[in-house]
Design a protein around this motif. Structure first.
Motif, PDB file in Angstrom:
ATOM      1  N   ALA A  57       3.911 -14.778  -5.599  1.00  7.76           N
ATOM      2  CA  ALA A  57       4.780 -14.528  -4.445  1.00  7.76           C
ATOM      3  C   ALA A  57       6.081 -15.303  -4.571  1.00  7.76           C
ATOM      4  CB  ALA A  57       4.067 -14.889  -3.154  1.00  7.76           C
ATOM      5  N   ARG A  58       6.009 -16.524  -5.092  1.00  3.08           N
ATOM      6  CA  ARG A  58       7.223 -17.314  -5.286  1.00  3.08           C
ATOM      7  C   ARG A  58       8.170 -16.635  -6.264  1.00  3.08           C
ATOM      8  NH1 ARG A  58       4.427 -23.229  -6.324  1.00  3.08           N
ATOM      9  NH2 ARG A  58       3.566 -23.538  -4.214  1.00  3.08           N
ATOM     10  N   VAL A  59       7.602 -16.165  -7.367  1.00  8.26           N
ATOM     11  CA  VAL A  59       8.425 -15.514  -8.390  1.00  8.26           C
ATOM     12  C   VAL A  59       9.039 -14.235  -7.836  1.00  8.26           C
ATOM     13  CG1 VAL A  59       8.406 -14.422 -10.655  1.00  8.26           C
ATOM     14  CG2 VAL A  59       7.104 -16.524 -10.276  1.00  8.26           C
ATOM     15  N   VAL A  60       8.264 -13.438  -7.131  1.00  7.31           N
ATOM     16  CA  VAL A  60       8.770 -12.186  -6.574  1.00  7.31           C
ATOM     17  C   VAL A  60       9.844 -12.458  -5.528  1.00  7.31           C
ATOM     18  CG1 VAL A  60       8.145 -10.181  -5.149  1.00  7.31           C
ATOM     19  CG2 VAL A  60       6.721 -10.845  -7.099  1.00  7.31           C
ATOM     20  N   PHE A  61       9.641 -13.493  -4.703  1.00  3.76           N
ATOM     21  CA  PHE A  61      10.658 -13.831  -3.708  1.00  3.76           C
ATOM     22  C   PHE A  61      11.970 -14.215  -4.401  1.00  3.76           C
ATOM     23  CE2 PHE A  61      12.995 -16.741  -1.002  1.00  3.76           C
ATOM     24  CZ  PHE A  61      13.014 -16.071   0.203  1.00  3.76           C
ATOM     25  N   ASP A  62      11.873 -14.990  -5.452  1.00  2.00           N
ATOM     26  CA  ASP A  62      13.063 -15.394  -6.213  1.00  2.00           C
ATOM     27  C   ASP A  62      13.800 -14.170  -6.748  1.00  2.00           C
ATOM     28  OD1 ASP A  62      14.903 -16.984  -7.433  1.00  2.00           O
ATOM     29  OD2 ASP A  62      13.507 -18.087  -8.667  1.00  2.00           O
ATOM     30  N   VAL A  63      13.066 -13.223  -7.315  1.00  2.00           N
ATOM     31  CA  VAL A  63      13.676 -12.008  -7.862  1.00  2.00           C
ATOM     32  C   VAL A  63      14.300 -11.169  -6.755  1.00  2.00           C
ATOM     33  CG1 VAL A  63      13.206  -9.843  -9.078  1.00  2.00           C
ATOM     34  CG2 VAL A  63      12.143 -11.966  -9.860  1.00  2.00           C
ATOM     35  N   LEU A  64      13.614 -11.066  -5.630  1.00  5.39           N
ATOM     36  CA  LEU A  64      14.129 -10.281  -4.516  1.00  5.39           C
ATOM     37  C   LEU A  64      15.406 -10.901  -3.945  1.00  5.39           C
ATOM     38  CD1 LEU A  64      13.786  -7.882  -2.620  1.00  5.39           C
ATOM     39  CD2 LEU A  64      12.260  -9.278  -1.217  1.00  5.39           C
ATOM     40  N   ALA A  65      15.432 -12.220  -3.843  1.00  4.02           N
ATOM     41  CA  ALA A  65      16.641 -12.890  -3.357  1.00  4.02           C
ATOM     42  C   ALA A  65      17.811 -12.656  -4.303  1.00  4.02           C
ATOM     43  CB  ALA A  65      16.371 -14.387  -3.194  1.00  4.02           C
ATOM     44  N   GLU A  66      17.533 -12.658  -5.595  1.00  2.00           N
ATOM     45  CA  GLU A  66      18.585 -12.422  -6.587  1.00  2.00           C
ATOM     46  C   GLU A  66      19.100 -10.990  -6.500  1.00  2.00           C
ATOM     47  OE1 GLU A  66      21.098 -13.384  -9.820  1.00  2.00           O
ATOM     48  OE2 GLU A  66      19.746 -14.734  -8.771  1.00  2.00           O
ATOM     49  N   ALA A  67      18.202 -10.045  -6.287  1.00  2.00           N
ATOM     50  CA  ALA A  67      18.568  -8.629  -6.292  1.00  2.00           C
ATOM     51  C   ALA A  67      19.145  -8.158  -4.959  1.00  2.00           C
ATOM     52  CB  ALA A  67      17.343  -7.780  -6.645  1.00  2.00           C
ATOM     53  N   GLY A  68      18.707  -8.749  -3.864  1.00  3.08           N
ATOM     54  CA  GLY A  68      19.132  -8.286  -2.548  1.00  3.08           C
ATOM     55  C   GLY A  68      18.190  -7.231  -2.006  1.00  3.08           C
ATOM     56  N   THR A  69      18.067  -6.138  -2.722  1.00  3.99           N
ATOM     57  CA  THR A  69      17.070  -5.097  -2.422  1.00  3.99           C
ATOM     58  C   THR A  69      16.440  -4.642  -3.738  1.00  3.99           C
ATOM     59  OG1 THR A  69      18.695  -3.295  -2.563  1.00  3.99           O
ATOM     60  CG2 THR A  69      18.312  -4.266  -0.378  1.00  3.99           C
ATOM     61  N   ALA A  70      15.168  -4.241  -3.693  1.00  2.60           N
ATOM     62  CA  ALA A  70      14.491  -3.819  -4.920  1.00  2.60           C
ATOM     63  C   ALA A  70      13.219  -3.069  -4.573  1.00  2.60           C
ATOM     64  CB  ALA A  70      14.152  -5.017  -5.803  1.00  2.60           C
ATOM     65  N   THR A  71      12.827  -2.150  -5.455  1.00  2.00           N
ATOM     66  CA  THR A  71      11.536  -1.478  -5.346  1.00  2.00           C
ATOM     67  C   THR A  71      10.479  -2.338  -6.040  1.00  2.00           C
ATOM     68  OG1 THR A  71      11.853  -0.283  -7.421  1.00  2.00           O
ATOM     69  CG2 THR A  71      12.679   0.767  -5.413  1.00  2.00           C
ATOM     70  N   SER A  92      14.879   7.419  -3.896  1.00  2.00           N
ATOM     71  CA  SER A  92      14.377   8.581  -4.636  1.00  2.00           C
ATOM     72  C   SER A  92      14.472   8.319  -6.130  1.00  2.00           C
ATOM     73  CB  SER A  92      15.197   9.824  -4.287  1.00  2.00           C
ATOM     74  OG  SER A  92      15.065  10.128  -2.920  1.00  2.00           O
ATOM     75  N   GLY A  93      13.422   8.685  -6.840  1.00  2.00           N
ATOM     76  CA  GLY A  93      13.410   8.528  -8.290  1.00  2.00           C
ATOM     77  C   GLY A  93      13.776   9.813  -8.990  1.00  2.00           C
ATOM     78  N   GLY A  94      13.896   9.745 -10.309  1.00  3.88           N
ATOM     79  CA  GLY A  94      14.277  10.913 -11.085  1.00  3.88           C
ATOM     80  C   GLY A  94      13.224  12.000 -11.096  1.00  3.88           C
ATOM     81  N   THR A  95      11.979  11.657 -10.790  1.00  4.84           N
ATOM     82  CA  THR A  95      10.910  12.650 -10.812  1.00  4.84           C
ATOM     83  C   THR A  95      10.721  13.305  -9.446  1.00  4.84           C
ATOM     84  OG1 THR A  95       9.261  10.963 -10.255  1.00  4.84           O
ATOM     85  CG2 THR A  95       9.713  11.343 -12.597  1.00  4.84           C
ATOM     86  N   GLY A  96      11.571  12.963  -8.502  1.00  3.67           N
ATOM     87  CA  GLY A  96      11.427  13.512  -7.159  1.00  3.67           C
ATOM     88  C   GLY A  96      10.603  12.628  -6.247  1.00  3.67           C
ATOM     89  N   ARG A  97       9.909  11.643  -6.825  1.00  5.90           N
ATOM     90  CA  ARG A  97       9.148  10.714  -6.007  1.00  5.90           C
ATOM     91  C   ARG A  97      10.070   9.670  -5.387  1.00  5.90           C
ATOM     92  NH1 ARG A  97       4.031   9.314  -9.996  1.00  5.90           N
ATOM     93  NH2 ARG A  97       3.150  11.433 -10.121  1.00  5.90           N
ATOM     94  N   SER A  98       9.624   9.097  -4.305  1.00  6.51           N
ATOM     95  CA  SER A  98      10.398   8.023  -3.684  1.00  6.51           C
ATOM     96  C   SER A  98       9.576   6.743  -3.709  1.00  6.51           C
ATOM     97  CB  SER A  98      10.780   8.376  -2.242  1.00  6.51           C
ATOM     98  OG  SER A  98       9.627   8.515  -1.443  1.00  6.51           O
ATOM     99  N   ALA A  99      10.298   5.638  -3.729  1.00  6.64           N
ATOM    100  CA  ALA A  99       9.641   4.332  -3.779  1.00  6.64           C
ATOM    101  C   ALA A  99      10.151   3.478  -2.633  1.00  6.64           C
ATOM    102  CB  ALA A  99       9.936   3.644  -5.116  1.00  6.64           C
ATOM    103  N   ALA A 100       9.263   2.668  -2.088  1.00 10.23           N
ATOM    104  CA  ALA A 100       9.658   1.778  -1.008  1.00 10.23           C
ATOM    105  C   ALA A 100      10.640   0.731  -1.533  1.00 10.23           C
ATOM    106  CB  ALA A 100       8.434   1.100  -0.415  1.00 10.23           C
TER     107      ALA A 100
END
Length: 373
Positions: free
Chosen positions: A7-21, A56-64
């Motif tokens: 969770a710490r690592v993911v939080f760090d990545v999310l803070a760096e990115a701003g938004t991310a799937t 929306s992804g290239g395959t037509g699927r969407s990701a949160a």
């Protein structure tokens, strides 16, 4: 707050990115998608992460898509400048939330106004204060302090406005400005350079491998302490070089050089620069002599650190009129080194302090020990 390592690592990545799937978080964190899903659920449960729509992804699927949640909080950056106090409040992804400017004497009031403008209920995670001084640890364990009387009183007056219990970190203002140049200014794409500030005083930030070199006493780059003058007939005196190169002496030289036919004598360095830019011969001559002095200091910097690039900043140093003289004197005395003018302007110091505040704020949330400075 106790978080799992993932969770710490993911939080760090999310803070760096701003938004991310979640796939983007997995790629950034180097974790499996199931591990990231568990980590995201953990962060959502404590409101450190939140949904931000779907992509929306290239395959037509969407990701949160995820963003930082309300419990991530905010940080504060304060630039206690020689004339003005600049304050910024930012989210942990670097988003600007509030800002304010006031006089040096109004530092506490400016801080309070920015704090009041931050989102209600958002915890304040860290404060970074940029000061024109070396910093030291308080002997009674109360935290960092300006090391001399130069910035101590204004820091104390400002500190009464800060909430209790929030980590406060001090950083030299020249180092902060150099970070802004590194990430969004004249040194973007370069990981080693010297940032030389010339204004009321002088200072140097040494950036090597993308990090600011602070030194054993936090005093790396204090070029005001270079011995000056240094010859047989005159003994060096304390901060003599800063007295030689600061704007007060620059204006005194202009006054001594000024002729009756030159018109009103400039009372500020800004006015001297303006007159020079308009073609005023005496103003230009004074500035050319000043540029040669800066070039000699730049040669000393190059002799020690061979940075490949020197960025000139400060109220006087950032003016492009200095560049030809600085470049010529440096070329005469040392080996080839690129010299450019700062592009971040007056807000560079608070911008760099904001970057440090975000890094410290993320550490506060995750308990990590690394900071991207």
């Amino acid at each position: 707050m106790h978080l799992s390592e993932s969770a710490r690592v993911v939080f760090d990545v999310l803070a760096e990115a701003g938004t991310a799937t979640r796939p983007q978080l997995a790629a950034g964190a180097g974790l499996s998608k199931p591990t990231v899903s568990t980590a995201v659920a953990e962060l959502e449960a404590v409101e450190l992460a939140a949904h931000s729509g779907r992509a929306s992804g290239g395959t037509g699927r969407s990701a949160a898509v995820y963003r930082l949640g309300p419990a991530a909080g905010a940080v504060l950056a304060v630039d206690l400048g020689p004339a003005k106090t600049r304050v910024r409040g930012c989210a942990l992804d670097g988003t600007l939330l509030a800002e304010g400017t006031g006089s040096r004497q109004e530092a506490a009031g400016t801080v309070r106004r920015v704090l009041d403008a931050l989102p209600a209920g958002a915890p304040l995670r860290a404060v970074v204060v940029a000061v024109g001084d070396v910093t030291t640890r308080d002997g009674e364990g109360a935290g960092e302090r300006p090391a001399t009387a130069k910035a101590g009183p204004v820091f104390d007056a400002m500190a009464v406005a800060l909430p209790e219990g929030v980590p406060v970190h001090l950083e030299n203002n020249v180092n902060c400005a150099a970070l802004a140049e590194l990430h969004e200014g004249a040194a973007a794409g370069r990981d080693t350079f010297g940032y030389l500030r010339i204004g009321v005083g002088i200072g140097l930030a040494v950036v090597i491998g993308g990090r600011v070199l602070r030194g054993a006493n936090g005093a790396a780059g204090e070029v005001a302490r270079l011995p000056y003058p240094w010859d047989e007939s005159r003994a060096p005196h304390y901060e003599g070089l800063e007295q030689r190169m600061g704007s007060r002496t620059l204006l005194r030289r202009a006054a001594e050089t000024w002729q009756d036919t030159d018109g009103p004598r400039p009372r500020t360095a800004e006015r001297l620069l303006t007159l020079s830019g308009q073609g005023h011969a005496t103003a230009r001559a004074v500035l050319d002599a000043h540029a040669a002095d800066v070039g000699r200091l730049a040669a000393a910097v190059v002799a020690v650190m061979d940075p490949g690039l020197i960025v000139l900043g400060g109220a006087t140093g950032a003016d492009p009129q200095l560049l030809p003289g600085v470049r010529a004197e440096l070329a005469r005395l040392s080996w080839p080194t690129e010299v450019v003018s700062s592009v971040v302007g007056d807000t560079g110091t608070v911008a760099g302090a904001g970057r440090l505040a975000v890094a410290h704020g993320i550490q506060t949330v995750t308990g990590a020990v690394r900071a991207k400075h």
